[in-house]
Scaffold this motif. Structure first.
Motif, PDB file in Angstrom:
ATOM      1  N   LEU A   1      37.057 -11.678  70.658  1.00  0.00           N
ATOM      2  CA  LEU A   1      37.100 -10.971  69.383  1.00  0.00           C
ATOM      3  C   LEU A   1      35.696 -10.552  68.947  1.00  0.00           C
ATOM      4  O   LEU A   1      35.476  -9.455  68.439  1.00  0.00           O
ATOM      5  CB  LEU A   1      37.731 -11.896  68.343  1.00  0.00           C
ATOM      6  N   LEU A   2      34.759 -11.451  69.174  1.00  0.00           N
ATOM      7  CA  LEU A   2      33.385 -11.140  68.795  1.00  0.00           C
ATOM      8  C   LEU A   2      32.853  -9.971  69.612  1.00  0.00           C
ATOM      9  O   LEU A   2      32.105  -9.134  69.111  1.00  0.00           O
ATOM     10  CB  LEU A   2      32.484 -12.368  68.973  1.00  0.00           C
ATOM     11  N   TYR A   3      33.238  -9.925  70.860  1.00  0.00           N
ATOM     12  CA  TYR A   3      32.812  -8.796  71.684  1.00  0.00           C
ATOM     13  C   TYR A   3      33.377  -7.496  71.144  1.00  0.00           C
ATOM     14  O   TYR A   3      32.665  -6.504  70.992  1.00  0.00           O
ATOM     15  CB  TYR A   3      33.243  -8.998  73.139  1.00  0.00           C
ATOM     16  N   MET A   4      34.659  -7.539  70.804  1.00  0.00           N
ATOM     17  CA  MET A   4      35.279  -6.318  70.305  1.00  0.00           C
ATOM     18  C   MET A   4      34.708  -5.933  68.948  1.00  0.00           C
ATOM     19  O   MET A   4      34.560  -4.758  68.625  1.00  0.00           O
ATOM     20  CB  MET A   4      36.800  -6.514  70.231  1.00  0.00           C
ATOM     21  N   HIS A   5      34.323  -6.930  68.199  1.00  0.00           N
ATOM     22  CA  HIS A   5      33.695  -6.666  66.898  1.00  0.00           C
ATOM     23  C   HIS A   5      32.390  -5.921  67.087  1.00  0.00           C
ATOM     24  O   HIS A   5      32.055  -5.005  66.333  1.00  0.00           O
ATOM     25  CB  HIS A   5      33.463  -7.992  66.171  1.00  0.00           C
TER      26      HIS A   5
ATOM     27  N   HIS B   1      38.503  -9.219  61.318  1.00  0.00           N
ATOM     28  CA  HIS B   1      38.589 -10.148  60.191  1.00  0.00           C
ATOM     29  C   HIS B   1      39.668 -11.198  60.365  1.00  0.00           C
ATOM     30  O   HIS B   1      39.578 -12.276  59.804  1.00  0.00           O
ATOM     31  CB  HIS B   1      38.814  -9.395  58.890  1.00  0.00           C
ATOM     32  N   PHE B   2      40.669 -10.884  61.191  1.00  0.00           N
ATOM     33  CA  PHE B   2      41.732 -11.885  61.343  1.00  0.00           C
ATOM     34  C   PHE B   2      41.248 -13.097  62.121  1.00  0.00           C
ATOM     35  O   PHE B   2      41.966 -14.076  62.274  1.00  0.00           O
ATOM     36  CB  PHE B   2      42.979 -11.279  61.991  1.00  0.00           C
ATOM     37  N   GLY B   3      40.018 -13.016  62.620  1.00  0.00           N
ATOM     38  CA  GLY B   3      39.489 -14.165  63.338  1.00  0.00           C
ATOM     39  C   GLY B   3      38.668 -15.105  62.476  1.00  0.00           C
ATOM     40  O   GLY B   3      38.193 -16.137  62.956  1.00  0.00           O
ATOM     41  N   GLN B   4      38.519 -14.749  61.207  1.00  0.00           N
ATOM     42  CA  GLN B   4      37.634 -15.538  60.364  1.00  0.00           C
ATOM     43  C   GLN B   4      38.062 -17.001  60.261  1.00  0.00           C
ATOM     44  O   GLN B   4      37.274 -17.918  60.462  1.00  0.00           O
ATOM     45  CB  GLN B   4      37.537 -14.924  58.962  1.00  0.00           C
TER      46      GLN B   4
ATOM     47  N   ILE C   1      30.714 -21.425  69.576  1.00  0.00           N
ATOM     48  CA  ILE C   1      31.332 -20.120  69.346  1.00  0.00           C
ATOM     49  C   ILE C   1      31.780 -19.997  67.886  1.00  0.00           C
ATOM     50  O   ILE C   1      31.647 -18.927  67.283  1.00  0.00           O
ATOM     51  CB  ILE C   1      32.539 -19.914  70.285  1.00  0.00           C
ATOM     52  N   GLY C   2      32.269 -21.097  67.354  1.00  0.00           N
ATOM     53  CA  GLY C   2      32.733 -21.069  65.974  1.00  0.00           C
ATOM     54  C   GLY C   2      31.612 -20.700  65.012  1.00  0.00           C
ATOM     55  O   GLY C   2      31.764 -19.835  64.151  1.00  0.00           O
ATOM     56  N   TYR C   3      30.468 -21.336  65.184  1.00  0.00           N
ATOM     57  CA  TYR C   3      29.344 -21.031  64.303  1.00  0.00           C
ATOM     58  C   TYR C   3      28.840 -19.614  64.529  1.00  0.00           C
ATOM     59  O   TYR C   3      28.455 -18.914  63.594  1.00  0.00           O
ATOM     60  CB  TYR C   3      28.211 -22.047  64.506  1.00  0.00           C
ATOM     61  N   LEU C   4      28.837 -19.199  65.781  1.00  0.00           N
ATOM     62  CA  LEU C   4      28.425 -17.818  66.063  1.00  0.00           C
ATOM     63  C   LEU C   4      29.355 -16.844  65.357  1.00  0.00           C
ATOM     64  O   LEU C   4      28.918 -15.891  64.719  1.00  0.00           O
ATOM     65  CB  LEU C   4      28.426 -17.558  67.572  1.00  0.00           C
ATOM     66  N   GLY C   5      30.651 -17.105  65.488  1.00  0.00           N
ATOM     67  CA  GLY C   5      31.640 -16.258  64.834  1.00  0.00           C
ATOM     68  C   GLY C   5      31.454 -16.254  63.325  1.00  0.00           C
ATOM     69  O   GLY C   5      31.531 -15.203  62.686  1.00  0.00           O
ATOM     70  N   ALA C   6      31.171 -17.429  62.786  1.00  0.00           N
ATOM     71  CA  ALA C   6      30.971 -17.502  61.343  1.00  0.00           C
ATOM     72  C   ALA C   6      29.796 -16.637  60.937  1.00  0.00           C
ATOM     73  O   ALA C   6      29.855 -15.893  59.954  1.00  0.00           O
ATOM     74  CB  ALA C   6      30.736 -18.943  60.924  1.00  0.00           C
ATOM     75  N   MET C   7      28.726 -16.699  61.719  1.00  0.00           N
ATOM     76  CA  MET C   7      27.550 -15.907  61.376  1.00  0.00           C
ATOM     77  C   MET C   7      27.799 -14.411  61.523  1.00  0.00           C
ATOM     78  O   MET C   7      27.211 -13.608  60.818  1.00  0.00           O
ATOM     79  CB  MET C   7      26.357 -16.332  62.251  1.00  0.00           C
TER      80      MET C   7
ATOM     81  N   HIS D   1      34.188 -18.243  53.194  1.00  0.00           N
ATOM     82  CA  HIS D   1      32.995 -18.883  53.755  1.00  0.00           C
ATOM     83  C   HIS D   1      32.739 -20.253  53.151  1.00  0.00           C
ATOM     84  O   HIS D   1      32.165 -21.119  53.786  1.00  0.00           O
ATOM     85  CB  HIS D   1      31.772 -17.972  53.593  1.00  0.00           C
ATOM     86  N   LEU D   2      33.190 -20.447  51.931  1.00  0.00           N
ATOM     87  CA  LEU D   2      32.945 -21.745  51.300  1.00  0.00           C
ATOM     88  C   LEU D   2      33.663 -22.879  52.010  1.00  0.00           C
ATOM     89  O   LEU D   2      33.247 -24.040  51.924  1.00  0.00           O
ATOM     90  CB  LEU D   2      33.367 -21.698  49.829  1.00  0.00           C
ATOM     91  N   LEU D   3      34.712 -22.504  52.735  1.00  0.00           N
ATOM     92  CA  LEU D   3      35.434 -23.543  53.485  1.00  0.00           C
ATOM     93  C   LEU D   3      34.563 -24.161  54.559  1.00  0.00           C
ATOM     94  O   LEU D   3      34.847 -25.244  55.057  1.00  0.00           O
ATOM     95  CB  LEU D   3      36.698 -22.946  54.119  1.00  0.00           C
ATOM     96  N   MET D   4      33.530 -23.431  54.891  1.00  0.00           N
ATOM     97  CA  MET D   4      32.631 -23.945  55.924  1.00  0.00           C
ATOM     98  C   MET D   4      31.824 -25.128  55.433  1.00  0.00           C
ATOM     99  O   MET D   4      31.341 -25.924  56.238  1.00  0.00           O
ATOM    100  CB  MET D   4      31.620 -22.854  56.288  1.00  0.00           C
ATOM    101  N   THR D   5      31.634 -25.167  54.133  1.00  0.00           N
ATOM    102  CA  THR D   5      30.662 -26.106  53.585  1.00  0.00           C
ATOM    103  C   THR D   5      30.879 -27.528  54.063  1.00  0.00           C
ATOM    104  O   THR D   5      29.931 -28.202  54.482  1.00  0.00           O
ATOM    105  CB  THR D   5      30.694 -26.066  52.044  1.00  0.00           C
ATOM    106  N   ASN D   6      32.107 -27.964  54.011  1.00  0.00           N
ATOM    107  CA  ASN D   6      32.368 -29.340  54.400  1.00  0.00           C
ATOM    108  C   ASN D   6      32.069 -29.595  55.863  1.00  0.00           C
ATOM    109  O   ASN D   6      31.483 -30.620  56.226  1.00  0.00           O
ATOM    110  CB  ASN D   6      33.830 -29.689  54.094  1.00  0.00           C
TER     111      ASN D   6
END
Lengths: 184, 822
Positions: free
Chosen positions: B53-57, B64-67, B84-90, B100-105
């Motif tokens: 998905l990141l490649y296609m992005h 966005h459906f991959g967020q 990969i998860g953190y890369l995707g988040a960035m 994005h706030l869900l990431m906080t924990n």
């Protein structure tokens, strides 16, 4: 309107961070295809696309004899072409362009060492690795490690970790500190 | 369900697509597969799918459906997933998404993870894209990590802290304790990031800055580290082309700059090391020059001694000669910054800078141009102008407007002679005429008008230029204006400066008429040329031809032209007696601080023509009635808005008041805002003189003696007289009010009324405070029309505030000297 907002946003970012920072780095091919994009300022997808499109066009239009710096909006763009890839950084007005060229060069060296004579295809097929290396070298637009060796070692170890099925295996190593010492 | 294809496989497949449509098809297919895979909550392949998905992005397709999937990856226990998860988040998430706030924990947990690489991922993500809320929540964790002994984490924590501070400046304080002893680290990574952190703190907070200067004694520490870097031998780990850790050196120099700025002690403490770096750094490669550049910037910013500053400027001078255009560019930029403060030092490099005008690179040329203008002074104006004019000839169109403006400015300031000035202007108009800014035209006209002795020369040159080329509008406009004004000088062959040309009235009119019909002329230019033709009616004898032209354009499609033509026609018919006075030579114009035209006009949205119109006599702004038109005709003077005068504290009903109080005396007591009401149509002769600005025609002034009109309570008002040249029926009186008491007279308003047979106009006063002890005076101009040559009488009313209380007085002035009204 979009343009106005975009420009004013970039401007406001510039004003608010009193220390100049790198705002983003883009890698793209001679045909204008994006190979990597690292943004250090928050922008919407639409804005990022717009900036990318415009900047790529501007840089590709530059003639070979021109210098590596250009003013774009209220930012300074530092770019350098390595083979078929353009490395392009946006820094702020107070920043040192010449050292940014060195940053770009260091990144290319890291990629080169990692992939062994890196070429564009490596970046295409291993884009996630390119990101990992960049994230080990820069953080928030600043260099976090000035030793080539250390960056590469960290990447190596992290790559190894990917092979490990479960991280509990790490407990087998005698404590975190030893592990850390081995790589730093 | 077959396993989703691998990332590399997908990349390979997509690259085989030959058209955009084909690629889109492949992407859509894969996205569909990925979506269903996500729906099935497939843990095994989530990582692979998100990577795809990141490649296609990156190719530009929506992802966005991959967020949420990224968030799930971050929460996973597998390192690969987290990476990969953190890369995707960035890449996919930013602070604008609520998600994005869900990431906080997750980040919080990972910051405390047992594996430093996981901690590193969390720090990196937070430091790149953490929102203010996230930063607030996690600042404590970052601060903890800043104090760890693990250098791998410490350096990341430092940069993460920088980001936190940028997002939430109030949190800066909490990182202060952790900064202690940061600089005693041996690890260069930690040193570098620590310096960045300290820099950020010092830049943002003056308190922090002085704390670090005084309490922590940062400067000696930094000087020591820098010294070690320079003096130490070869260090393979940090070496770049023979220089040890240039990145760290540059950052230290930058921090020193901030610490030394405005502080004598700090600046002194770093003097030696700066000199050392400046002299010892290897300049053959870019890396050395990067350090030198930073050093120069630091030297220029702190309170360095003059020797060091000269050293810095000389480094920049050497940069200018460097083969590397990047270095030249950087030198020009820095010189531009320092040219104000170290003007003489930069002047020494003037010739090199001027050479850079010929550089191929656009950015270098622009900087060289800006710098050249900054370096122009009375001594080098001739030489510099030659170079700049040459540059103007050959530069890109983008530059021409700026270059032309710069040349005009420089010429105005330093012109060695009027002839040189006019020649320079001519040169600019003929070479870059179409790029000249719109506001240059009125400026030039003003300049030409004021160079009285050069009129003949100027008009001749402009005429010749017109014969060559009528495509450059600013040139054409200035030329037609001049021909209109000084056409008589042109045909009489009066030129002193050069060989006068023989040209007949008809030839001149041919040229002007040619402009009217040419396709190259803009409507504005046409307006100029029609007006010029009209003006020549008082200077040339071929009246019939002019009348014909004017009447033809009375039916022009262009409304502006039509209006002018109709009005000029009216001048020929009904108001022929006014024509000579109306169209006489323009007087010397006073230069207003900002450009007159751009302030005065505004009408039906027609900016171009109306702005320029204010410079012209018969120029109409409002499509009002014929009567008002004539009014505005003459009131539209660019220098002093005659009709529209405002006295700051004057009440609106001034005229009425006076009328009431001074029954037998008449009319217009003072300035009124609406022209139409204050000056009725039947007094054209009076309005006529609205043209001639302030009383400058003082020929007869000396003849009329001044008089004291009022002398009471310490306030003395003196009248001085001038005869308005064209119309002897107008007396121009300047009042001078002085105050011999010990307190200022504030809110001073002077009003006057005259008998019915007279007409009076009051212009704006110089101020409304009459200073105490005769320290200055308030002056105001009164114009009195006295067609019947009756004895001048005036009633004046004075109001002012003195020592806190308002004062009002009336007086009659009857002692006018006979010469003022006879």
């Amino acid at each position: 309107m979009e343009r106005m907002r975009l420009v004013s946003f970039l401007f406001s970012v510039h004003l608010s961070s009193r220390c100049p920072q790198m705002q983003f780095m883009l890698l793209f091919s001679r045909q204008g295809k994006l190979r990597l994009q690292k943004w250090y300022v928050p922008l919407s997808d639409k804005e990022k696309k717009k900036i990318t499109r415009e900047l790529v066009q501007t840089v590709l239009a530059r003639k070979p004899k021109m210098c590596s710096f250009l003013e774009w909006r209220d930012l300074k763009i530092v770019y350098k072409r390595y083979a078929s890839l353009y490395f392009c950084c946006a820094i702020e007005d107070q920043d040192n362009e010449l050292i940014t060229l060195e940053i770009i060069h260091r990144y290319v060296e890291l990629l080169d060492k990692y992939f062994g004579s890196v070429c564009e295809l490596d970046i295409i097929f291993n884009f996630e690795k390119a990101y990992f290396i960049l994230d080990e070298f820069l953080l928030g637009g600043e260099a976090q490690e000035t030793s080539k060796k250390n960056v590469l070692k960290a990447i190596e170890q992290a790559d190894l970790l990917q092979e490990v099925r479960h991280m509990c295996f790490l407990k087998a190593f005698q404590g975190q500190k030893h592990f850390a010492k081995q790589i730093s | 369900m077959p396993a989703p294809i691998r990332l590399r496989e997908l990349i390979r497949t997509i690259r085989t697509a030959r058209t955009q449509a084909e690629e889109r098809e492949m992407i859509q297919k894969e996205c569909a597969a990925i979506r269903s895979s996500f729906r099935e909550e497939d843990n095994t392949y989530r990582c692979r799918n998100v990577a795809k998905l990141l490649y296609m992005h990156m190719l530009g397709y929506p992802a966005h459906f991959g967020q949420l999937e990224c968030l799930k990856l971050i929460a996973s226990q597998k390192f690969t997933d987290k990476r990969i998860g953190y890369l995707g988040a960035m890449l996919l998430l930013d602070e604008r998404q609520d998600v994005h706030l869900l990431m906080t924990n997750c980040i919080k947990n990972d910051l405390n993870h047992s594996t430093q690489y996981v901690q590193g991922l969390a720090l990196c993500t937070l430091g790149c894209m953490g929102s203010s809320e996230m930063c607030r929540d996690l600042a404590g964790e970052v601060e903890k990590l800043l104090k760890t002994s693990n250098s791998y984490l410490r350096k990341k924590a430092a940069l993460c802290a920088v980001h936190v501070i940028r997002k939430v400046p109030e949190l800066m304080e909490m990182f202060l304790p952790a900064t202690k002893n940061l600089l005693s680290e041996k690890n260069h990574g930690v040193l570098h990031t620590s310096v960045v952190l300290l820099t950020e703190m010092c830049e943002r907070s003056p308190d922090m800055l002085s704390h670090f200067r005084k309490n922590e004694k940062l400067v000696p520490q930094l000087v020591r580290i820098l010294k070690n870097l320079i003096m130490s031998g070869y260090s393979p780990e940090h070496d770049v082309s023979g220089i040890s850790d240039p990145f760290l050196q540059v950052r230290i120099l930058r921090l020193l700059r901030i610490l030394g700025k405005g502080d004598d002690d700090s600046s002194e403490a770093m003097n030696d090391i700066l000199a050392q770096v400046a002299t010892n750094t290897e300049t053959s490669k870019n890396v050395g020059n990067a350090i030198l550049y930073e050093t120069v910037l630091t030297i220029m910013d702190i309170k360095s001694e003059s020797g060091l500053r000269v050293l810095a400027i000389n480094i920049l001078g050497r940069f200018l000669l460097n083969n590397d255009k990047n270095i030249r560019y950087v030198a020009l930029t820095s010189l531009l910054k320092t040219v104000q403060t170290d003007h003489n030092a930069v002047q020494r490099h003037r010739s090199t800078i001027v050479d850079c005008l010929k550089d191929l690179d656009v950015s270098i040329k622009r900087r060289a141009m800006e710098l050249s203008f900054a370096l122009v002074n009375g001594n080098n104006i001739r030489g510099m102008m030659k170079e700049l004019l040459y540059f103007l000839d050959s530069c890109d169109p983008d530059f021409k407007a700026d270059c032309a403006s710069g040349i005009f400015l420089a010429a105005e300031k330093y012109a060695p002679s009027k002839r040189w000035h006019i020649d320079t202007i001519m040169r600019v108009l003929t070479t870059a005429g179409s790029y000249v800014r719109d506001d240059s035209v009125p400026n030039l006209i003003q300049l030409i008008t004021n160079s009285v002795e050069m009129h003949a020369y100027t008009v001749q040159r402009l005429y010749k230029a017109l014969l060559d080329d009528i495509s450059q509008q600013p040139l054409v406009q200035v030329a037609s204006w001049c021909i209109g004004e000084y056409g008589d000088l042109l045909v009489s062959g009066q030129c002193e400066e050069e060989e006068p040309i023989q040209v007949s009235e008809d030839e001149v009119l041919d040229v002007l008429e040619g402009l009217l019909v040419s396709n190259l002329s803009t409507p504005v230019t046409r307006g100029y040329s029609l007006t010029a033709i009209m003006k020549l009616s008082t200077r040339f004898s071929s009246l019939n031809r002019i009348k014909k032209v004017v009447s033809i354009y009375g039916s022009s499609i262009d409304v502006e032209l039509q209006q002018r033509a109709v009005e000029y026609n009216a001048l020929f018919k009904k108001y022929d007696h006014m024509r000579p006075a109306l169209l006489e030579r323009m007087p010397i114009m006073e230069k207003t601080a900002t450009n007159g035209p751009s302030e005065t006009v505004q009408t039906n949205g027609e900016t171009d023509s109306t702005i320029l119109d204010t410079k012209h006599l018969p120029s109409i702004s409002q499509p009002a009635s014929q009567a008002n038109d004539l009014l505005d005709l003459l009131g539209g003077n660019d220098v002093v808005p005659i009709i529209q005068t405002t006295v700051p504290t004057k009440p609106a009903s001034a005229g009425g008041e006076l009328l009431d109080l001074l029954g037998d005396l008449s009319l217009t007591g003072g300035p009124t805002p609406t022209p139409a009401s204050s000056v009725p149509m039947s007094q054209p002769p009076f309005l006529l003189d609205g043209l001639t600005s302030q009383p400058l025609f003082n020929d007869i002034a000396a003849v009329i003696p001044p008089m004291t009109a009022y002398n009471k309570n310490g306030l003395i008002i003196e009248f001085t007289f001038e005869r308005s040249n064209p119309n002897p029926n107008i007396a121009v009186i300047t009042i001078h009010a002085t105050n011999s008491t010990e307190a200022d007279m504030t809110e001073f308003v002077f009003q006057a009324a005259v008998p019915k047979t007279f007409q009076l106009q009051l212009l704006s006063p110089s101020s409304n405070v009459v200073p105490a002890f005769n320290q200055g005076s308030v002056t105001q101009v009164i114009r009195v029309l006295n067609p019947q040559k009756q004895q001048l009488r005036m009633r004046i009313k004075l109001t002012y505030t003195h020592k806190g209380s308002p004062v009002q007085d009336l007086a009659e002035v009857n002692n006018f000297p006979p010469q003022s009204w006879q």
